[in-house]
Design a protein around this motif. Structure first.
Motif, mmCIF file in Angstrom:
data_model
loop_
_atom_site.group_PDB
_atom_site.id
_atom_site.type_symbol
_atom_site.label_atom_id
_atom_site.label_comp_id
_atom_site.label_asym_id
_atom_site.label_seq_id
_atom_site.Cartn_x
_atom_site.Cartn_y
_atom_site.Cartn_z
ATOM 1 N N ASP A 136 38.223 27.652 27.022
ATOM 2 C CA ASP A 136 38.980 28.313 28.082
ATOM 3 C C ASP A 136 38.298 28.043 29.417
ATOM 4 O OD1 ASP A 136 40.434 29.418 25.987
ATOM 5 O OD2 ASP A 136 39.318 31.313 26.033
ATOM 6 N N ALA A 137 39.087 27.974 30.474
ATOM 7 C CA ALA A 137 38.529 27.816 31.824
ATOM 8 C C ALA A 137 39.176 28.836 32.745
ATOM 9 C CB ALA A 137 38.758 26.405 32.351
ATOM 10 N N PHE A 138 38.359 29.410 33.624
ATOM 11 C CA PHE A 138 38.830 30.416 34.574
ATOM 12 C C PHE A 138 38.406 29.987 35.977
ATOM 13 C CE2 PHE A 138 37.670 32.463 30.548
ATOM 14 C CZ PHE A 138 38.930 32.877 30.131
ATOM 15 N N VAL A 139 39.359 29.983 36.898
ATOM 16 C CA VAL A 139 39.115 29.524 38.262
ATOM 17 C C VAL A 139 39.186 30.710 39.215
ATOM 18 C CG1 VAL A 139 39.877 27.983 40.108
ATOM 19 C CG2 VAL A 139 40.127 27.284 37.715
ATOM 20 N N PHE A 140 38.139 30.862 40.014
ATOM 21 C CA PHE A 140 38.084 31.924 41.013
ATOM 22 C C PHE A 140 37.930 31.289 42.392
ATOM 23 C CE2 PHE A 140 36.350 33.407 37.032
ATOM 24 C CZ PHE A 140 36.883 34.675 36.859
ATOM 25 N N ILE A 141 38.745 31.715 43.336
ATOM 26 C CA ILE A 141 38.621 31.275 44.725
ATOM 27 C C ILE A 141 38.326 32.503 45.575
ATOM 28 C CG2 ILE A 141 39.791 30.225 46.696
ATOM 29 C CD1 ILE A 141 41.410 28.562 44.803
ATOM 30 N N GLN A 142 37.185 32.457 46.269
ATOM 31 C CA GLN A 142 36.711 33.630 47.015
ATOM 32 C C GLN A 142 36.663 34.860 46.104
ATOM 33 O OE1 GLN A 142 36.657 30.866 49.265
ATOM 34 N NE2 GLN A 142 38.767 31.432 49.732
ATOM 35 N N GLY A 143 36.305 34.656 44.844
ATOM 36 C CA GLY A 143 36.161 35.756 43.903
ATOM 37 C C GLY A 143 37.437 36.192 43.219
ATOM 38 N N ARG A 144 38.563 35.669 43.635
ATOM 39 C CA ARG A 144 39.857 36.064 43.070
ATOM 40 C C ARG A 144 40.266 35.084 41.975
ATOM 41 N NH1 ARG A 144 44.891 38.487 45.115
ATOM 42 N NH2 ARG A 144 46.650 37.546 44.020
ATOM 43 N N LEU A 145 40.631 35.609 40.809
ATOM 44 C CA LEU A 145 41.122 34.767 39.724
ATOM 45 C C LEU A 145 42.458 34.159 40.141
ATOM 46 C CD1 LEU A 145 40.868 33.782 36.759
ATOM 47 C CD2 LEU A 145 42.104 35.861 36.084
ATOM 48 N N THR A 146 42.510 32.827 40.200
ATOM 49 C CA THR A 146 43.713 32.153 40.689
ATOM 50 C C THR A 146 44.340 31.214 39.669
ATOM 51 O OG1 THR A 146 42.405 30.356 41.660
ATOM 52 C CG2 THR A 146 42.899 32.246 43.076
ATOM 53 N N ALA A 147 43.602 30.840 38.628
ATOM 54 C CA ALA A 147 44.147 29.923 37.625
ATOM 55 C C ALA A 147 43.302 30.003 36.366
ATOM 56 C CB ALA A 147 44.180 28.488 38.149
ATOM 57 N N MET A 148 43.876 29.565 35.259
ATOM 58 C CA MET A 148 43.147 29.545 33.993
ATOM 59 C C MET A 148 43.856 28.595 33.041
ATOM 60 S SD MET A 148 44.402 32.804 31.794
ATOM 61 C CE MET A 148 43.935 31.845 30.354
#
Length: 299
Positions: A136-148
């Protein structure tokens, strides 16, 4: 006859930085007698005797300089499922392979980057033939979860476009793959959820509680491991907004200029309200299918 400018080119904030100037794309010919357009239109280009230069417009086109994008990518795969991952910033210059527990931090010039990640051991059996490795991969931009996303087949890759600013990507392993089929769900609470609290049973069978002190959690689903119930209470005097992002929108090319480079499904967002004092008890994975993530914030 006279030449008047009628169509300014408005800078697009989404794909480019504003220059601080308003530019004009076309020159349209008008009749000096009637004041109406004659139908003659030509591009507004330097060298034309009627060329109109860009004009300063700090209000309509405020200058926004192009920013660099800072990445941190972590390979958090572990246990029997641990293995190397390879990332490539296809819009930049960085590419590398990270072994389990390794991390990489780097900067790419500009914004709106596309990152592609693969896992060498994804899809391999690790116990019995039916037990296959998923990542699994989790993407955070400026701390906000934006994609996975969740990889279950060896040929699959994570594809994350439009990355700018401070980007954190965490890749984790899961033992919940059944004949290379699996799904992942992630939940993040905002910093403004107050005294609200939610919970679910994690992959290891332990209760995962999310609140203002622990704001992120995830779980995986396969044939033998159905999704857990999601429970909680909004104990605040104000409503909360639950934003569910699924990946079942239209299919589009990863690169619009190169449709042979693969396709991806656009996300779809569903909004719900958790009223003040309301209790939640539901199985989200029976309502939303495939990989999806949930963000809960103050409404």
């Amino acid at each position: 006859m006279k030449i008047l400018v009628t169509k300014p080119l408005i800078p697009q904030l989404y794909n480019m930085a504003n220059t601080g100037k308003k530019q004009y794309a076309l020159l349209v010919q008008y009749s000096s007698t009637t004041g109406l357009p004659t139908g003659v239109v030509k591009p507004n280009v330097p060298g034309d005797p009627d060329y109109v230069a860009p004009v300063e417009d700090a209000t309509g086109c405020p200058f926004i300089p192009v920013q660099n994008t800072h990445f941190t990518i972590n390979n958090f795969t572990s246990k029997e499922q641990a293995g190397p991952i390879t990332y490539t910033v296809s819009t930049g210059v960085n590419t590398a392979t990270l072994q389990a527990t390794e991390s990489s931090a780097f900067t790419e010039s500009g914004e709106d980057h596309l990152v592609i990640i693969s896992g060498e051991r994804v899809g391999q059996s690790w116990r019995y033939a039916e037990n296959t490795i998923t990542y699994d991969a989790f993407v955070f931009i400026q701390g906000r979860l934006t994609a996975m996303g969740c990889l279950a087949e060896s040929w699959e890759k994570f594809v994350f476009p439009e990355l700018s600013g401070e980007v954190l990507i965490n890749v984790v392993s899961s033992d919940r793959g059944y004949y290379r089929q699996a799904g992942a769900v992630a939940i993040q609470l905002g910093s403004d959820v107050g005294t609200a609290s939610f919970s679910f049973i994690g992959n290891d069978g332990a209760l995962v509680t999310l609140d203002s002190t622990n704001t992120f959690g995830s779980y995986d689903v396969d044939y033998y491991h159905p999704a857990p119930d999601f429970n909680g209470t909004n104990s605040n005097a104000y409503a909360l907004l639950m934003e569910v992002t699924t990946y079942d929108g239209d299919s589009v090319p990863v690169d619009p200029d190169g449709p042979d480079g693969g396709w991806m499904q656009l996300p779809r967002i569903t909004l719900e309200t958790i009223e003040a004092g309301a209790t939640v008890s539901r199985n989200l994975s029976t309502e939303y299918f495939g990989d999806f993530f949930v963000r809960i914030t103050k409404k």
